[in-house]
Design a protein around this motif. Structure first.
Motif, PDB file in Angstrom:
ATOM      1  N   HIS A  91      23.497  89.060  17.639  1.00 54.24           N
ATOM      2  CA  HIS A  91      22.729  89.929  16.741  1.00 54.24           C
ATOM      3  C   HIS A  91      23.556  90.453  15.577  1.00 54.24           C
ATOM      4  N   ASP A  92      24.882  90.445  15.723  1.00 52.79           N
ATOM      5  CA  ASP A  92      25.736  90.885  14.633  1.00 52.79           C
ATOM      6  C   ASP A  92      25.728  89.814  13.536  1.00 52.79           C
ATOM      7  N   GLU A  93      25.319  90.206  12.338  1.00 54.76           N
ATOM      8  CA  GLU A  93      25.129  89.220  11.256  1.00 54.76           C
ATOM      9  C   GLU A  93      26.387  88.413  10.962  1.00 54.76           C
ATOM     10  N   ARG A  94      27.557  89.104  10.974  1.00 54.62           N
ATOM     11  CA  ARG A  94      28.795  88.394  10.649  1.00 54.62           C
ATOM     12  C   ARG A  94      29.118  87.358  11.716  1.00 54.62           C
ATOM     13  N   TRP A  95      29.045  87.796  12.991  1.00 54.37           N
ATOM     14  CA  TRP A  95      29.343  86.867  14.084  1.00 54.37           C
ATOM     15  C   TRP A  95      28.329  85.736  14.147  1.00 54.37           C
ATOM     16  N   LYS A  96      27.072  86.068  13.829  1.00 53.50           N
ATOM     17  CA  LYS A  96      26.038  85.032  13.832  1.00 53.50           C
ATOM     18  C   LYS A  96      26.401  83.947  12.819  1.00 53.50           C
TER      19      LYS A  96
ATOM     20  N   HIS B  43      20.828  66.973  17.509  1.00 53.72           N
ATOM     21  CA  HIS B  43      19.980  67.685  18.467  1.00 53.72           C
ATOM     22  C   HIS B  43      20.721  68.866  19.109  1.00 53.72           C
ATOM     23  N   GLY B  44      21.975  68.627  19.498  1.00 53.51           N
ATOM     24  CA  GLY B  44      22.763  69.687  20.130  1.00 53.51           C
ATOM     25  C   GLY B  44      23.028  70.840  19.178  1.00 53.51           C
ATOM     26  N   GLN B  45      23.284  70.513  17.911  1.00 47.32           N
ATOM     27  CA  GLN B  45      23.525  71.563  16.918  1.00 47.32           C
ATOM     28  C   GLN B  45      22.268  72.390  16.696  1.00 47.32           C
ATOM     29  N   LEU B  46      21.123  71.720  16.627  1.00 53.03           N
ATOM     30  CA  LEU B  46      19.858  72.442  16.437  1.00 53.03           C
ATOM     31  C   LEU B  46      19.582  73.364  17.616  1.00 53.03           C
ATOM     32  N   GLY B  47      19.883  72.878  18.823  1.00 48.08           N
ATOM     33  CA  GLY B  47      19.646  73.682  20.025  1.00 48.08           C
ATOM     34  C   GLY B  47      20.565  74.885  20.088  1.00 48.08           C
ATOM     35  N   LEU B  48      21.858  74.665  19.836  1.00 46.24           N
ATOM     36  CA  LEU B  48      22.812  75.784  19.877  1.00 46.24           C
ATOM     37  C   LEU B  48      22.490  76.816  18.799  1.00 46.24           C
ATOM     38  N   GLN B  49      21.986  76.328  17.658  1.00 42.91           N
ATOM     39  CA  GLN B  49      21.618  77.246  16.573  1.00 42.91           C
ATOM     40  C   GLN B  49      20.564  78.250  17.057  1.00 42.91           C
ATOM     41  N   VAL B  50      19.573  77.751  17.787  1.00 47.72           N
ATOM     42  CA  VAL B  50      18.514  78.638  18.289  1.00 47.72           C
ATOM     43  C   VAL B  50      19.082  79.638  19.296  1.00 47.72           C
ATOM     44  N   VAL B  51      19.979  79.157  20.170  1.00 46.56           N
ATOM     45  CA  VAL B  51      20.593  80.051  21.155  1.00 46.56           C
ATOM     46  C   VAL B  51      21.389  81.152  20.448  1.00 46.56           C
ATOM     47  N   ILE B  52      22.157  80.771  19.436  1.00 46.76           N
ATOM     48  CA  ILE B  52      22.953  81.753  18.684  1.00 46.76           C
ATOM     49  C   ILE B  52      22.029  82.758  17.987  1.00 46.76           C
ATOM     50  N   GLU B  53      20.979  82.244  17.346  1.00 48.24           N
ATOM     51  CA  GLU B  53      20.058  83.139  16.636  1.00 48.24           C
ATOM     52  C   GLU B  53      19.354  84.100  17.599  1.00 48.24           C
ATOM     53  N   ASP B  54      19.183  83.660  18.848  1.00 51.28           N
ATOM     54  CA  ASP B  54      18.524  84.513  19.848  1.00 51.28           C
ATOM     55  C   ASP B  54      19.457  85.601  20.387  1.00 51.28           C
TER      56      ASP B  54
ATOM     57  N   LEU C 153      27.429  80.133  13.682  1.00 54.12           N
ATOM     58  CA  LEU C 153      26.588  79.043  13.171  1.00 54.12           C
ATOM     59  C   LEU C 153      27.424  78.038  12.382  1.00 54.12           C
ATOM     60  N   PHE C 154      28.328  78.540  11.549  1.00 53.17           N
ATOM     61  CA  PHE C 154      29.201  77.648  10.785  1.00 53.17           C
ATOM     62  C   PHE C 154      30.109  76.860  11.721  1.00 53.17           C
ATOM     63  N   ALA C 155      30.652  77.551  12.737  1.00 54.36           N
ATOM     64  CA  ALA C 155      31.564  76.891  13.674  1.00 54.36           C
ATOM     65  C   ALA C 155      30.858  75.755  14.413  1.00 54.36           C
ATOM     66  N   VAL C 156      29.632  76.032  14.886  1.00 56.09           N
ATOM     67  CA  VAL C 156      28.883  75.020  15.625  1.00 56.09           C
ATOM     68  C   VAL C 156      28.527  73.838  14.731  1.00 56.09           C
ATOM     69  N   LYS C 157      28.047  74.135  13.526  1.00 58.42           N
ATOM     70  CA  LYS C 157      27.701  73.057  12.588  1.00 58.42           C
ATOM     71  C   LYS C 157      28.938  72.231  12.247  1.00 58.42           C
ATOM     72  N   GLY C 158      30.049  72.911  11.952  1.00 60.16           N
ATOM     73  CA  GLY C 158      31.283  72.214  11.599  1.00 60.16           C
ATOM     74  C   GLY C 158      31.795  71.352  12.733  1.00 60.16           C
ATOM     75  N   ALA C 159      31.815  71.923  13.947  1.00 62.15           N
ATOM     76  CA  ALA C 159      32.310  71.177  15.106  1.00 62.15           C
ATOM     77  C   ALA C 159      31.431  69.966  15.369  1.00 62.15           C
ATOM     78  N   ALA C 160      30.114  70.125  15.216  1.00 62.77           N
ATOM     79  CA  ALA C 160      29.195  69.006  15.456  1.00 62.77           C
ATOM     80  C   ALA C 160      29.474  67.869  14.474  1.00 62.77           C
ATOM     81  N   ILE C 161      29.707  68.208  13.209  1.00 61.12           N
ATOM     82  CA  ILE C 161      29.982  67.176  12.200  1.00 61.12           C
ATOM     83  C   ILE C 161      31.318  66.489  12.488  1.00 61.12           C
ATOM     84  N   VAL C 162      32.348  67.280  12.781  1.00 57.59           N
ATOM     85  CA  VAL C 162      33.679  66.712  13.053  1.00 57.59           C
ATOM     86  C   VAL C 162      33.634  65.771  14.253  1.00 57.59           C
TER      87      VAL C 162
END
Lengths: 130, 133
Positions: free
Chosen positions: B92-97, B78-89, B101-110
């Motif tokens: 705006h820089d595609e690389r940083w986005k 749930h937290g990863q899904l929520g942070l994903q939306v915040v990041i996407e909002d 997103l990878f960092a948040v997903k990775g950290a959530a899994i770890v």
């Protein structure tokens, strides 16, 4: 992507703050705050699995003034996000969209989360006995 | 007026090719977290000031271990899904986005795996309780 002199939509500070928008922003903020809070949860679990010494370090942190301050904030964040989350789920089911209902449920969530946070901490201090 | 082709309507996906899965996952994890967080808050209050022995006894209880595992899985999903939306909002820089997103997903899994393994280690009797320092 950046182009100059394009018209911008008004920034957030142009608008009059309303209960609806404020609670929406608070929902996000409390969600982000709780993600940070999960670090403490995982630290606490790992410390418990590691042994009494590591566990005592976490308990010492949680028991200090800074730890208590964080926990108090996270208690409110969780109860608010929980209450407002249920409000969102009710909307998703198609109920409560009338303006009066939106404001009524909003104030219930505000009052409920503040009240329950205080109640939780009163009970907490009673359990702890100090 | 509907400009979609019959095939596009049947597939139900827009130009992003996805989205409704995210929305549903956010809802069912939210629904699961309602009873789980209520249980968790009450349990934490009941165990305030618990020493290592008491904490290990609580986490090691089979019912607690199952509920804690479910809580951790639902919280990080749930937290990863929520942070994903915040990041996407806001990013705006595609690389940083992409990086965030990878960092948040990775950290959530770890963090989820680390938390669940800690619970399982205690639940399977791999931790000797002690009174602590």
């Amino acid at each position: 992507m950046q182009s100059d002199n394009r018209p911008l939509s008004p920034h957030v500070q142009i608008y009059k703050p309303q209960l609806t928008s404020s609670l929406s922003i608070l929902h996000r903020l409390t969600g982000i705050a709780m993600v940070v809070g999960t670090l403490l949860l995982v630290w606490w679990l790992i410390a418990a699995a590691a042994g009494p010494e590591a566990f005592a370090v976490v308990q010492g942190f949680v028991d200090g003034w800074f730890g208590r301050l964080l926990l108090f904030g996270w208690t409110f964040a969780l109860l608010y996000h929980l209450g407002n989350g249920v409000r969102h789920l009710v909307w998703d089911a198609g109920w409560g969209f009338e303006l009066t209902s939106v404001y009524a449920s909003g104030w219930i969530v505000v009052g409920g989360s503040i009240g329950l946070t205080i109640v939780a901490w009163i009970i907490g201090y009673a359990v702890r006995g100090a | 007026m509907d400009f979609k082709t019959p095939l596009a309507r049947a597939r139900g996906l827009g130009s992003a090719k996805s989205g409704v899965e995210h929305w549903w996952a956010q809802r069912w994890t939210a629904l699961a977290l309602v009873p789980l967080t209520v249980w968790f808050v009450i349990s934490v209050i009941a165990h305030i000031g618990a020493d290592h022995t008491a904490a290990v006894a609580w986490i090691g209880n089979p019912v607690t271990a199952v509920l804690l595992t479910l809580l951790i899985a639902a919280v990080f999903h749930h937290g990863q899904l929520g942070l994903q939306v915040v990041i996407e909002d806001y990013v705006h820089d595609e690389r940083w986005k992409l990086v965030s997103l990878f960092a948040v997903k990775g950290a959530a899994i770890v963090l989820a795996v680390a938390g669940i393994l800690a619970v399982l280690r205690i639940a399977t009797g791999g931790v000797t309780p002690g009174v602590g320092a």
